[in-house]
Write a protein that holds these residues in place. Structure first.
Motif, short mmCIF file in Angstrom:
data_model
loop_
_atom_site.label_atom_id
_atom_site.label_comp_id
_atom_site.label_asym_id
_atom_site.label_seq_id
_atom_site.Cartn_x
_atom_site.Cartn_y
_atom_site.Cartn_z
N UNK A 235 0.80 -1.24 0.00
CA UNK A 235 0.00 0.00 0.00
C UNK A 235 0.83 1.28 0.00
N UNK A 236 2.07 1.23 0.45
CA UNK A 236 2.90 2.44 0.45
C UNK A 236 3.17 2.91 -0.98
N UNK A 237 3.11 1.99 -1.92
CA UNK A 237 3.34 2.33 -3.33
C UNK A 237 2.01 2.66 -4.00
N UNK A 238 1.56 3.89 -3.81
CA UNK A 238 0.36 4.36 -4.48
C UNK A 238 0.66 4.54 -5.97
N UNK A 239 -0.37 4.75 -6.76
CA UNK A 239 -0.14 4.96 -8.19
C UNK A 239 0.74 6.19 -8.42
N UNK A 240 0.52 7.25 -7.63
CA UNK A 240 1.35 8.45 -7.76
C UNK A 240 2.81 8.16 -7.45
N UNK A 241 3.05 7.40 -6.36
CA UNK A 241 4.42 7.05 -6.00
C UNK A 241 5.07 6.21 -7.09
N UNK A 242 4.33 5.26 -7.66
CA UNK A 242 4.89 4.40 -8.70
C UNK A 242 5.16 5.17 -9.99
N UNK A 243 4.33 6.16 -10.30
CA UNK A 243 4.59 7.02 -11.47
C UNK A 243 5.85 7.83 -11.24
N UNK A 244 6.00 8.40 -10.04
CA UNK A 244 7.19 9.18 -9.73
C UNK A 244 8.44 8.32 -9.76
N UNK A 270 -3.37 -0.12 -7.99
CA UNK A 270 -2.45 1.02 -8.03
C UNK A 270 -1.35 0.80 -9.07
N UNK A 271 -0.86 -0.42 -9.17
CA UNK A 271 0.14 -0.74 -10.20
C UNK A 271 -0.45 -0.55 -11.58
N UNK A 276 -1.04 2.47 -16.65
CA UNK A 276 -1.99 3.02 -17.61
C UNK A 276 -1.82 4.52 -17.78
N UNK A 277 -1.51 5.22 -16.68
CA UNK A 277 -1.32 6.66 -16.76
C UNK A 277 -0.09 6.99 -17.60
N UNK A 278 0.98 6.23 -17.43
CA UNK A 278 2.20 6.44 -18.23
C UNK A 278 1.93 6.17 -19.70
#
Length: 285
Positions: A235-244, A270-271, A276-278
């Motif tokens: 859970x610490x790896x939110x989608x925002x964190x993974x994008x960053x 979140x993964x 998908x955002x990238x």
């Protein structure tokens, strides 16, 4: 320019000095040397803005969705207090929070979207790689086989790397195991007093790689860096964190591509959102 993270100030300061050689630039962060000389350009952590009132003609908040600024209303008030009443303010981030987007829409702010990097290449897209029972492997003082193969390949090809861990405890448990592969590998986290020096050593090719928490998810640019996330489903790896985190790869014009791998024991929403955002950003011209 204000930012929530000290690492971002340390990263940007020499770049601004190089570009704006004819003006005085100061970097303000916890532990920085005091300088009484007037500076036309100030790079500061948001905490340092408590020192100012109606001081700045223009305010730029970089990484505006980053902790602790995005959760701390006192810091947000400090930013507004530090600028002059009629000074424009710009919020910059690759991953704007819903709160920031709602405020932008409600108050009818101007909005710019930049999908491409300065070198014009697409953003590296993360790949998913299963890594079952990785915590148990580290508890048995073993590096999971797939992860060990990935690190050995980076060392063999002389590519610097980051490995992101979900917890300090797991990272510190793993550090000595990776040092058996190469003695220069180290770990960093938010309370590490030597973090600045370790990152600089990696940049100067004095270290092969760093194990890290999400403290290095933003604002760090290392030429030809390759990145792995261990336990990407945590859970610490939110989608925002993974994008960053994914955004650490491919930043240099000489090395616009690279490997970003999410090691997991179960793909999370979140993964998927991050990937998908990238992909969505890469569809923009």
């Amino acid at each position: 320019m204000a930012t929530p993270r000290t690492d971002v100030v340390l990263e940007l300061y020499p770049r601004f000095q190089q570009v704006f050689q004819k003006i005085t630039t100061h970097a303000l962060y916890g532990g920085a040397e005091n300088n009484a000389e007037f500076a036309q350009l100030v790079l500061a952590t948001t905490h340092q803005l408590y020192r100012f009132e109606h001081a700045f003609d223009v305010m730029i908040v970089d990484e505006a969705d980053a902790f602790p600024y995005n959760y701390d209303e006192a810091l947000q008030r400090a930013v507004m207090k530090a600028k002059k009443a009629d000074a424009p303010i710009a919020f910059v981030t690759a991953t704007p929070s819903n709160k920031l987007l709602l405020q932008q829409n409600r108050e009818n702010w101007g909005y710019s979207f930049i999908a491409r990097r300065y070198h014009g290449h697409a953003l590296p897209v993360p790949r998913f790689q299963s890594l079952w029972n990785y915590e148990r492997a580290f508890q048995k003082n073993k590096i999971p086989q797939k992860l060990q193969k990935w690190v050995k390949q980076r060392i063999q090809e002389n590519e610097p790397f980051f490995i992101f861990f979900p917890t300090i405890e797991l990272m510190e448990q793993a550090t000595s195991l990776f040092q058996k592969l190469d003695s220069t590998i180290e770990s960093v986290h938010s309370e590490d007093p030597d973090r600045k020096e370790k990152v600089l050593q990696l940049r100067n090719e004095q270290r092969k790689g760093l194990l890290t928490t999400t403290i290095l998810e933003r604002g760090i640019t290392i030429k030809n860096i390759q990145v792995a996330v261990v336990g990407a489903g945590n859970p610490v790896f939110t989608s925002s964190a993974l994008i960053q985190i994914s955004g650490r790869v491919g930043r240099n014009v000489q090395y616009p591509t690279g490997d970003i791998v999410f090691f997991h024991h179960g793909i999370t929403m979140e993964m998927d959102r991050a990937r998908n955002k990238i992909l969505e950003m890469n569809r923009h011209e």
